[in-house]
Design a protein around this motif. Structure first.
Motif, PDB file in Angstrom:
ATOM      1  N   PHE A 226       0.827  -1.206   0.000  1.00 28.52           N
ATOM      2  CA  PHE A 226       0.000   0.000   0.000  1.00 28.52           C
ATOM      3  C   PHE A 226       0.862   1.256   0.000  1.00 28.52           C
ATOM      4  O   PHE A 226       2.103   1.180  -0.016  1.00 28.52           O
ATOM      5  N   ILE A 227       0.202   2.399  -0.018  1.00 26.13           N
ATOM      6  CA  ILE A 227       0.863   3.698  -0.112  1.00 26.13           C
ATOM      7  C   ILE A 227       2.034   3.817   0.872  1.00 26.13           C
ATOM      8  O   ILE A 227       1.894   3.496   2.054  1.00 26.13           O
ATOM      9  N   HIS A 228       3.179   4.241   0.357  1.00 25.97           N
ATOM     10  CA  HIS A 228       4.418   4.514   1.095  1.00 25.97           C
ATOM     11  C   HIS A 228       5.179   3.264   1.520  1.00 25.97           C
ATOM     12  O   HIS A 228       6.194   3.360   2.212  1.00 25.97           O
ATOM     13  N   ILE A 229       4.703   2.096   1.106  1.00 22.38           N
ATOM     14  CA  ILE A 229       5.472   0.867   1.329  1.00 22.38           C
ATOM     15  C   ILE A 229       6.376   0.676   0.113  1.00 22.38           C
ATOM     16  O   ILE A 229       5.895   0.669  -1.021  1.00 22.38           O
ATOM     17  N   PRO A 230       7.685   0.522   0.304  1.00 25.14           N
ATOM     18  CA  PRO A 230       8.590   0.386  -0.849  1.00 25.14           C
ATOM     19  C   PRO A 230       8.343  -0.923  -1.604  1.00 25.14           C
ATOM     20  O   PRO A 230       7.864  -1.907  -1.027  1.00 25.14           O
ATOM     21  N   PRO A 231       8.667  -0.954  -2.882  1.00 22.55           N
ATOM     22  CA  PRO A 231       8.511  -2.181  -3.669  1.00 22.55           C
ATOM     23  C   PRO A 231       9.494  -3.242  -3.182  1.00 22.55           C
ATOM     24  O   PRO A 231      10.506  -2.920  -2.545  1.00 22.55           O
ATOM     25  N   PRO A 232       9.210  -4.500  -3.465  1.00 22.55           N
ATOM     26  CA  PRO A 232      10.092  -5.574  -2.989  1.00 22.55           C
ATOM     27  C   PRO A 232      11.496  -5.517  -3.580  1.00 22.55           C
ATOM     28  O   PRO A 232      12.453  -5.976  -2.958  1.00 22.55           O
ATOM     29  N   CYS A 233      11.604  -4.972  -4.773  1.00 19.25           N
ATOM     30  CA  CYS A 233      12.905  -4.855  -5.430  1.00 19.25           C
ATOM     31  C   CYS A 233      13.136  -3.404  -5.844  1.00 19.25           C
ATOM     32  O   CYS A 233      12.168  -2.659  -6.046  1.00 19.25           O
ATOM     33  N   PRO A 234      14.374  -2.955  -5.961  1.00 20.10           N
ATOM     34  CA  PRO A 234      14.654  -1.569  -6.368  1.00 20.10           C
ATOM     35  C   PRO A 234      13.999  -1.229  -7.706  1.00 20.10           C
ATOM     36  O   PRO A 234      14.028  -2.021  -8.649  1.00 20.10           O
ATOM     37  N   ARG A 235      13.374  -0.049  -7.749  1.00 21.45           N
ATOM     38  CA  ARG A 235      12.720   0.404  -8.986  1.00 21.45           C
ATOM     39  C   ARG A 235      12.977   1.887  -9.149  1.00 21.45           C
ATOM     40  O   ARG A 235      13.040   2.644  -8.181  1.00 21.45           O
ATOM     41  N   THR A 236      13.090   2.306 -10.396  1.00 25.90           N
ATOM     42  CA  THR A 236      13.363   3.716 -10.675  1.00 25.90           C
ATOM     43  C   THR A 236      12.093   4.554 -10.684  1.00 25.90           C
ATOM     44  O   THR A 236      12.167   5.779 -10.642  1.00 25.90           O
ATOM     45  N   ASP A 237      10.922   3.898 -10.738  1.00 23.43           N
ATOM     46  CA  ASP A 237       9.679   4.650 -10.838  1.00 23.43           C
ATOM     47  C   ASP A 237       9.005   4.838  -9.478  1.00 23.43           C
ATOM     48  O   ASP A 237       7.859   5.289  -9.406  1.00 23.43           O
ATOM     49  N   TRP A 238       9.678   4.488  -8.396  1.00 22.70           N
ATOM     50  CA  TRP A 238       9.091   4.663  -7.063  1.00 22.70           C
ATOM     51  C   TRP A 238       9.686   5.891  -6.393  1.00 22.70           C
ATOM     52  O   TRP A 238      10.887   5.950  -6.127  1.00 22.70           O
ATOM     53  N   ALA A 239       8.830   6.880  -6.160  1.00 19.93           N
ATOM     54  CA  ALA A 239       9.285   8.127  -5.537  1.00 19.93           C
ATOM     55  C   ALA A 239       9.311   7.953  -4.019  1.00 19.93           C
ATOM     56  O   ALA A 239       8.298   7.622  -3.409  1.00 19.93           O
ATOM     57  N   ASN A 240      10.471   8.170  -3.425  1.00 18.18           N
ATOM     58  CA  ASN A 240      10.592   8.021  -1.968  1.00 18.18           C
ATOM     59  C   ASN A 240      10.838   9.362  -1.277  1.00 18.18           C
ATOM     60  O   ASN A 240      11.385   9.418  -0.179  1.00 18.18           O
ATOM     61  N   ASP A 241      10.402  10.433  -1.938  1.00 25.94           N
ATOM     62  CA  ASP A 241      10.614  11.776  -1.394  1.00 25.94           C
ATOM     63  C   ASP A 241       9.352  12.318  -0.728  1.00 25.94           C
ATOM     64  O   ASP A 241       9.149  13.527  -0.653  1.00 25.94           O
ATOM     65  N   PHE A 242       8.510  11.421  -0.233  1.00 29.40           N
ATOM     66  CA  PHE A 242       7.229  11.847   0.349  1.00 29.40           C
ATOM     67  C   PHE A 242       7.367  12.299   1.802  1.00 29.40           C
ATOM     68  O   PHE A 242       6.401  12.759   2.402  1.00 29.40           O
ATOM     69  N   GLY A 243       8.548  12.165   2.368  1.00 28.40           N
ATOM     70  CA  GLY A 243       8.722  12.570   3.767  1.00 28.40           C
ATOM     71  C   GLY A 243       8.334  11.438   4.710  1.00 28.40           C
ATOM     72  O   GLY A 243       8.758  10.302   4.537  1.00 28.40           O
ATOM     73  N   ARG A 244       7.483  11.770   5.691  1.00 27.85           N
ATOM     74  CA  ARG A 244       7.038  10.759   6.645  1.00 27.85           C
ATOM     75  C   ARG A 244       5.938   9.901   6.030  1.00 27.85           C
ATOM     76  O   ARG A 244       5.031  10.426   5.382  1.00 27.85           O
ATOM     77  N   PRO A 245       5.996   8.576   6.210  1.00 28.65           N
ATOM     78  CA  PRO A 245       4.891   7.736   5.716  1.00 28.65           C
ATOM     79  C   PRO A 245       3.616   8.089   6.462  1.00 28.65           C
ATOM     80  O   PRO A 245       3.651   8.562   7.598  1.00 28.65           O
ATOM     81  N   TRP A 246       2.487   7.829   5.839  1.00 32.03           N
ATOM     82  CA  TRP A 246       1.218   8.311   6.402  1.00 32.03           C
ATOM     83  C   TRP A 246       0.937   7.782   7.799  1.00 32.03           C
ATOM     84  O   TRP A 246       0.325   8.475   8.613  1.00 32.03           O
ATOM     85  N   TRP A 247       1.390   6.578   8.123  1.00 26.27           N
ATOM     86  CA  TRP A 247       1.088   6.015   9.435  1.00 26.27           C
ATOM     87  C   TRP A 247       1.937   6.643  10.543  1.00 26.27           C
ATOM     88  O   TRP A 247       1.703   6.389  11.717  1.00 26.27           O
TER      89      TRP A 247
END
Length: 239
Positions: free
Chosen positions: A111-132
């Protein structure tokens, strides 16, 4: 003189109702599980976890159409404490059998803000704090124990049974009752002939919750719910 008296009473009613709606400084709001449960749509999405209640409607709006929102939508209105490690207050983890690495455990889907199982270039990790972990979604506390009480308006003989949070002050219970009587703030609240302290809980006012005793004795709790009697403070207006 009569008009003046009416204006005084009207002002008293207004300010009593107004002050009852004002949040107390530093004190959270309390919600019952049933209150959380009704916020179960994409446009009105609440969840609870680890004893707190969160309004994730802005998150749903921000990520509208994102497939990663589906697991969150599926739990709308529910408690998702089982998603979390109570000690770390983070999403539960497990050791991936293929990589041997520790990863978030999401059996119902990533779900939202959980990283993909493998490295991907299309996953943005600049969202700051995860929603939870983002307190901007926090709106209050989930009641550890709820109970039902009867409130009787002695002026009109109307009676309401409402569910309240055991942690709430009488003034906060008054707020819940306002939808049945907008002038509830201009009544004196009594139990067993004694004036109640509106700045204390039901238990502190010696209105004890005996529901467990009724259960043990196989008695119908509804027939023995404690009743709070409301007495109107002035007879110049109607409740």
């Amino acid at each position: 003189r009569k008009l003046q008296d009416l204006l005084v009473v009207s002002s008293r009613v207004f300010f009593s109702s107004f002050s009852a709606k004002m949040p107390k400084f530093g004190r959270p709001s309390f919600y019952t599980p049933n209150e959380v449960a009704v916020h179960n749509t994409l446009k009105d999405l609440w969840v609870s976890y680890l004893g707190k209640v969160y309004d994730l409607t802005p998150l749903a709006e921000e990520h509208a159409g994102d497939v990663l929102l589906k697991p969150v939508i599926a739990e709308a209105g529910k408690d998702i404490s089982h998603w979390f490690n109570k000690k770390t207050k983070d999403i539960r983890t497990h050791i991936d059998p293929e990589t041997g690495c520790e990863k978030y455990y999401t059996p119902h889907g990533r779900f939202i803000h959980i990283p993909p199982p493998c490295p991907r270039t299309d996953w943005a990790n600049d969202f700051g704090r995860p929603w939870w972990k983002d307190e901007k979604y926090y709106i209050g506390e989930l009641s550890q124990k709820t109970r039902f009480i009867r409130i009787i308006n002695t002026l009109t003989s109307q009676e309401q049974t409402i569910e309240v949070c055991s942690e709430e002050y009488l003034s906060e219970i008054l707020e819940r009752y306002l939808k049945y009587n907008a002038h509830a703030g201009s009544y004196t609240w009594k139990y067993d002939g004694k004036n109640l302290d509106m700045g204390m809980t039901l238990e502190e006012n010696e209105i004890f919750d005996e529901s467990e005793d009724f259960y043990v004795l196989s008695m119908q709790e509804e027939q023995w719910l404690p009743a709070i009697n409301l007495y109107f403070n002035d007879d110049l207006t109607e409740a």
